[in-house]
Motif scaffolding. Structure first.
Motif, PDB file in Angstrom:
ATOM      1  N   GLU A 109       0.832  -1.209   0.000  1.00  0.00           N
ATOM      2  CA  GLU A 109       0.000   0.000   0.000  1.00  0.00           C
ATOM      3  C   GLU A 109       0.866   1.259   0.000  1.00  0.00           C
ATOM      4  O   GLU A 109       0.599   2.203  -0.744  1.00  0.00           O
ATOM      5  N   ARG A 110       1.920   1.263   0.838  1.00  0.00           N
ATOM      6  CA  ARG A 110       2.829   2.421   0.872  1.00  0.00           C
ATOM      7  C   ARG A 110       3.506   2.621  -0.481  1.00  0.00           C
ATOM      8  O   ARG A 110       3.653   3.748  -0.952  1.00  0.00           O
ATOM      9  N   PHE A 111       3.904   1.540  -1.088  1.00  0.00           N
ATOM     10  CA  PHE A 111       4.547   1.607  -2.398  1.00  0.00           C
ATOM     11  C   PHE A 111       3.613   2.276  -3.407  1.00  0.00           C
ATOM     12  O   PHE A 111       4.016   3.199  -4.129  1.00  0.00           O
ATOM     13  N   ILE A 112       2.391   1.821  -3.466  1.00  0.00           N
ATOM     14  CA  ILE A 112       1.414   2.385  -4.400  1.00  0.00           C
ATOM     15  C   ILE A 112       1.136   3.842  -4.074  1.00  0.00           C
ATOM     16  O   ILE A 112       1.101   4.696  -4.966  1.00  0.00           O
ATOM     17  N   GLN A 113       0.961   4.155  -2.803  1.00  0.00           N
ATOM     18  CA  GLN A 113       0.703   5.538  -2.413  1.00  0.00           C
ATOM     19  C   GLN A 113       1.861   6.458  -2.800  1.00  0.00           C
ATOM     20  O   GLN A 113       1.651   7.582  -3.258  1.00  0.00           O
TER      21      GLN A 113
END
Length: 86
Positions: free
Chosen positions: A10-14
């Motif tokens: 999720e952090r990567f995508i954000q």
């Protein structure tokens, strides 16, 4: 279909979205899936290429007299020397 992501995913995508290169998480996942498909296809192509080369080598070996290991290595060393002296 629902997909659960790990916190790191999720952090990567954000992070990618904040940079502004992508408009949505769906766009990122679509690209990731397309790249996965290309990766798997190139892997399959590589395996098939190696198979064909092995088959060709086996076919050629049936028409070539056997060579002992020492002679084989000496010929490779000589080819290497010739290539480096050219």
């Amino acid at each position: 279909m629902n997909i659960s992501l790990t916190p790191d995913q999720e952090r990567f995508i954000q992070t990618k979205l904040q940079i502004g290169k992508y408009r949505s998480a769906e766009e990122i996942l679509e690209l990731a899936l397309r790249l996965l498909d290309e990766y798997e296809q190139s892997d399959d192509d590589w395996v098939e290429d190696v198979r064909q080369k092995i088959d060709a080598a086996m076919e050629a070996s049936q028409h070539t007299p056997p060579v002992d290991g020492e002679t084989f290595v000496n010929e490779i060393v000589e080819r290497f020397r010739q290539a480096n002296s050219a």
